[in-house]
Scaffold this active site. Structure first.
Site, PDB file in Angstrom:
ATOM      1  N   GLU A  22       0.852  -1.187   0.000  1.00 30.22           N
ATOM      2  CA  GLU A  22       0.000   0.000   0.000  1.00 30.22           C
ATOM      3  C   GLU A  22       0.891   1.241   0.000  1.00 30.22           C
ATOM      4  O   GLU A  22       2.019   1.211   0.524  1.00 30.22           O
ATOM      5  CB  GLU A  22      -0.867  -0.031   1.269  1.00 30.22           C
ATOM      6  CG  GLU A  22      -1.759   1.192   1.442  1.00 30.22           C
ATOM      7  CD  GLU A  22      -2.847   0.991   2.498  1.00 30.22           C
ATOM      8  OE1 GLU A  22      -2.852  -0.055   3.174  1.00 30.22           O
ATOM      9  OE2 GLU A  22      -3.695   1.892   2.637  1.00 30.22           O
ATOM     10  N   ASN A  65      -6.716   1.372   2.844  1.00 25.66           N
ATOM     11  CA  ASN A  65      -7.447   2.602   3.130  1.00 25.66           C
ATOM     12  C   ASN A  65      -7.022   3.733   2.199  1.00 25.66           C
ATOM     13  O   ASN A  65      -7.820   4.604   1.856  1.00 25.66           O
ATOM     14  CB  ASN A  65      -7.208   3.020   4.581  1.00 25.66           C
ATOM     15  CG  ASN A  65      -7.757   2.005   5.577  1.00 25.66           C
ATOM     16  OD1 ASN A  65      -8.597   1.178   5.241  1.00 25.66           O
ATOM     17  ND2 ASN A  65      -7.286   2.060   6.806  1.00 25.66           N
ATOM     18  N   ASN A  73     -12.073  -0.780  -0.928  1.00 25.48           N
ATOM     19  CA  ASN A  73     -11.433  -1.380   0.247  1.00 25.48           C
ATOM     20  C   ASN A  73     -12.246  -1.122   1.505  1.00 25.48           C
ATOM     21  O   ASN A  73     -12.612   0.034   1.778  1.00 25.48           O
ATOM     22  CB  ASN A  73     -10.030  -0.775   0.439  1.00 25.48           C
ATOM     23  CG  ASN A  73      -9.331  -1.316   1.671  1.00 25.48           C
ATOM     24  OD1 ASN A  73      -8.947  -2.481   1.696  1.00 25.48           O
ATOM     25  ND2 ASN A  73      -9.177  -0.476   2.686  1.00 25.48           N
ATOM     26  N   GLU A  74     -12.541  -2.166   2.251  1.00 20.11           N
ATOM     27  CA  GLU A  74     -13.184  -2.063   3.581  1.00 20.11           C
ATOM     28  C   GLU A  74     -14.265  -0.976   3.623  1.00 20.11           C
ATOM     29  O   GLU A  74     -14.231  -0.091   4.489  1.00 20.11           O
ATOM     30  CB  GLU A  74     -12.122  -1.813   4.666  1.00 20.11           C
ATOM     31  CG  GLU A  74     -11.178  -2.971   4.841  1.00 20.11           C
ATOM     32  CD  GLU A  74     -10.215  -2.836   6.015  1.00 20.11           C
ATOM     33  OE1 GLU A  74     -10.155  -1.764   6.644  1.00 20.11           O
ATOM     34  OE2 GLU A  74      -9.513  -3.819   6.304  1.00 20.11           O
ATOM     35  N   TYR A 109      -6.784  -9.269  11.209  1.00 18.62           N
ATOM     36  CA  TYR A 109      -5.492  -9.146  11.892  1.00 18.62           C
ATOM     37  C   TYR A 109      -5.685  -9.590  13.336  1.00 18.62           C
ATOM     38  O   TYR A 109      -6.740  -9.339  13.922  1.00 18.62           O
ATOM     39  CB  TYR A 109      -5.025  -7.688  11.894  1.00 18.62           C
ATOM     40  CG  TYR A 109      -4.786  -7.102  10.513  1.00 18.62           C
ATOM     41  CD1 TYR A 109      -3.577  -7.295   9.857  1.00 18.62           C
ATOM     42  CD2 TYR A 109      -5.781  -6.353   9.874  1.00 18.62           C
ATOM     43  CE1 TYR A 109      -3.350  -6.759   8.599  1.00 18.62           C
ATOM     44  CE2 TYR A 109      -5.567  -5.817   8.611  1.00 18.62           C
ATOM     45  CZ  TYR A 109      -4.352  -6.018   7.983  1.00 18.62           C
ATOM     46  OH  TYR A 109      -4.133  -5.487   6.730  1.00 18.62           O
ATOM     47  N   GLU A 118      -6.399  -9.417   3.098  1.00 14.80           N
ATOM     48  CA  GLU A 118      -5.560  -8.824   4.149  1.00 14.80           C
ATOM     49  C   GLU A 118      -5.592  -9.766   5.343  1.00 14.80           C
ATOM     50  O   GLU A 118      -6.661 -10.006   5.921  1.00 14.80           O
ATOM     51  CB  GLU A 118      -6.066  -7.439   4.578  1.00 14.80           C
ATOM     52  CG  GLU A 118      -5.785  -6.357   3.564  1.00 14.80           C
ATOM     53  CD  GLU A 118      -6.100  -4.961   4.078  1.00 14.80           C
ATOM     54  OE1 GLU A 118      -5.909  -4.705   5.285  1.00 14.80           O
ATOM     55  OE2 GLU A 118      -6.549  -4.135   3.268  1.00 14.80           O
ATOM     56  N   GLN A 129       1.421  -6.705   5.249  1.00 16.29           N
ATOM     57  CA  GLN A 129       1.787  -6.347   3.889  1.00 16.29           C
ATOM     58  C   GLN A 129       3.142  -6.976   3.572  1.00 16.29           C
ATOM     59  O   GLN A 129       3.519  -7.926   4.247  1.00 16.29           O
ATOM     60  CB  GLN A 129       1.772  -4.847   3.749  1.00 16.29           C
ATOM     61  CG  GLN A 129       0.383  -4.243   4.040  1.00 16.29           C
ATOM     62  CD  GLN A 129       0.230  -2.781   3.643  1.00 16.29           C
ATOM     63  OE1 GLN A 129       1.065  -2.201   2.994  1.00 16.29           O
ATOM     64  NE2 GLN A 129      -0.890  -2.173   4.072  1.00 16.29           N
TER      65      GLN A 129
HETATM   66  O1  AHR Z   1      -3.013  -3.077   5.955  1.00 16.89           O
HETATM   67  C1  AHR Z   1      -3.222  -1.922   6.717  1.00 16.89           C
HETATM   68  C2  AHR Z   1      -4.659  -1.437   6.651  1.00 16.89           C
HETATM   69  O2  AHR Z   1      -5.485  -2.358   7.293  1.00 16.89           O
HETATM   70  C3  AHR Z   1      -5.269  -1.311   5.282  1.00 16.89           C
HETATM   71  O3  AHR Z   1      -4.999  -0.098   4.684  1.00 16.89           O
HETATM   72  C4  AHR Z   1      -6.734  -1.424   5.562  1.00 16.89           C
HETATM   73  O4  AHR Z   1      -7.435  -1.978   4.488  1.00 16.89           O
HETATM   74  C5  AHR Z   1      -6.817  -2.280   6.803  1.00 16.89           C
HETATM   75  O5  AHR Z   1      -7.636  -1.750   7.758  1.00 16.89           O
END
Ligand code: AHR
Length: 501
Positions: free
Chosen positions: A27, A72, A172-173, A244, A292, A352
């Site tokens: 990103e 994001n 995204n999200e 995550y 992700e 990432q």
């Molecule tokens: O990977 C970091 C961030 O985590 C990304 O930009 C977003 O999509 C997620 O919340």
């Protein structure tokens, strides 16, 4: 020594493994691009400013796709800013990460980088502050051969042949209130559907990923998927999942069990897709893009401090989690969860790749080194290709705060096209070694080839630029195989790759 067992059969298969489950993500965030893959003036920089040492580390991971440019970030991004002569590209405020985006690296440069990395670009479009019109334009720019406004703009910018980007993320999200242009499930589903329709009219060969929930703890998780799929089911190909995990309470057994949540997440989203399929009387099956996933928590407080002192600078050192040994074990379990769900998960991206919650770290002007999490990812990418096997595993279990019946031995098995077999496993037991017996009789005359082990006595051990080899793979204790029955010793708290050829 405690005992666990696994029965494998060559005919008891889950699915072919789509190699794209070993994808990653870069990103425009922190030092992922600027100071990560790209650092003109660095002794390792090539003629375009891309670091060759980073490229070598990426290539060793064997990453077949890279999602780009966000995250994001993409929800406020104008793709036109990132093409054309570099000196004329605008500097923009990035409202996702409170930095300034210089656009020195854009679509053309990053595409060339993915080619050099033997990878493919998975391109995310902005469905936050923008909509279907810009989505159509970027597909025309990237994939149309020429003779139209945007394809001719690409040619004028120095790229005659289309990029032929096959895989596109529709935003995204979009369920997250932190997202620029946040939408309800219905609003997003409508926008995604209209964007998808016209993107595919420009290039019918592309595949599209629609945003599901940004994690399972969102209050709208489940209903968001249902509402948006109601609107766009027939025009998309995959639903995205993001997750995550962290260990803020320093509860290692509980942390290592988090992959069970990931597994449940996958099954829930697959069920929702199938429910909508049923409701719509559709013939089409949607698959999943877990685009992700990772451990992310170490850098949270540090980032708040950075923003207090230093908003709007370029390439702030954000999300620079330093991963320890227990993080590598959970990453191993998450990889095995993807393998075991290979029938539905066709794409996944470790989020990432460089510096930002990443397996590869760099210092500006300095070295490049592998974090602990680099190794399970590399092993899975290297030895996790072929067909996922449905293993019958019997292991002692434990209970922790959020889960009951967590198997101490977490495993996955892969049959390769040449008939060889790889067994991956994490021993979640903090104290006990296990004897793992593996029944391989249906595979004929397999020989024990290799046992790769990742273990450290200290769960908090890390790799640094000065001590890059603190947590690295070594040869495991291995074992024996006799008439198709193997017995392998699996040390306490360890990631294992056991190969039979
Ligand atoms: O990977 C970091 C961030 O985590 C990304 O930009 C977003 O999509 C997620 O919340």
């Amino acid at each position: 020594m405690k005992k666990a067992s696994m029965i494998l059969d060559k005919d008891y298969q889950v699915s072919r493994i789509d190699k794209r489950i070993y994808g990653s993500f870069i990103e425009h965030l922190g030092r992922a691009v600027y100071g990560g893959i790209y650092e003109p003036g660095h002794p390792e920089a090539d003629e375009k400013g891309f670091r060759k040492d980073v490229m070598a580390a990426v290539k060793k991971l064997g990453v077949p796709i890279v999602r780009y440019p966000g995250g994001n970030f993409v929800s406020g991004f104008n793709w036109e800013d990132s093409v054309g002569p570099i000196e004329q590209r605008p500097k923009r405020l990035d409202l996702a990460w409170f930095t300034t985006e210089t656009n020195e690296v854009g679509l053309h440069e990053f595409f060339d980088w993915t080619q050099k990395a033997d990878s493919e670009l998975m391109y995310a479009i902005n469905l936050g502050t923008r909509g279907p019109e810009n989505a159509r334009d970027i597909v025309e720019y990237a994939n149309h051969k020429g003779g139209s406004k945007f394809s001719d703009m690409r040619i004028a910018n120095g790229r005659k042949d289309p990029f032929n980007i096959k895989l596109w993320c529709l935003g995204n999200e979009m369920d997250g209130p932190w997202q620029m242009g946040h939408k309800t499930g219905y609003e997003y589903g409508r926008t995604a559907n209209e964007a998808a329709k016209i993107m595919k009219w420009v290039d019918p060969t592309i595949e599209l990923v629609a945003c599901g929930s940004s994690n399972t703890e969102m209050p709208t998780f489940g209903s968001y998927e249902l509402e948006m799929l109601e609107e766009c089911y027939e025009n998309i190909d995959y639903v995205s999942l993001h997750r995550y995990y962290g260990n803020p309470t320093q509860d290692t057994p509980g942390f290592l069990a988090r992959s069970m949540d990931m597994d449940e997440f996958i099954h829930t989203v697959a069920s929702i897709c199938d429910a909508v399929k049923g409701k719509k009387h559709s013939k089409k099956q949607l698959n999943l893009s877990f685009d992700e996933w990772n451990v992310w928590y170490h850098s949270n407080e540090q980032d708040q401090e950075i923003w207090k002192q230093d908003k709007w600078n370029r390439a702030l050192p954000l999300l620079e989690d330093i991963y320890n040994f227990e993080d590598a074990l959970l990453v191993g379990s998450m990889l095995m969860t993807l393998i075991r769900n290979a029938d539905r998960v066709k794409i996944a991206c470790l989020a990432q790749l460089v510096n930002v919650i990443a397996p590869i770290m760099t210092r500006n002007g300095g070295g490049c080194w592998a974090q602990t999490t680099y190794y399970p990812f590399m092993h899975a990418s290297l030895y996790g290709r072929g067909t996922a096997l449905q293993a019958l595993v019997s292991s002692p279990v434990y209970d922790c705060a959020d889960y009951e019946g967590v198997p101490y031995i977490d495993s996955a098995a892969v049959l390769h096209d040449d008939g060889s077999v790889t067994v991956f496993c994490v021993n979640r037991d903090m104290k006990e070694d296990y004897e793992l017996s593996i029944d391989l009789r249906s595979f004929g005359d397999l020989k024990f080839a290799e046992h790769i082990l990742l273990h450290h006595d200290d769960v908090k051990a890390v790799n640094t630029e000065d001590e890059p080899d603190n947590v690295i793979p070594t040869a495991g204790p291995g074992g024996k195989i006799d008439s198709g029955k193997a017995e392998i010793r699996i040390p306490a708290l360890s990631w294992n790759v056991i190969r039979f050829i």
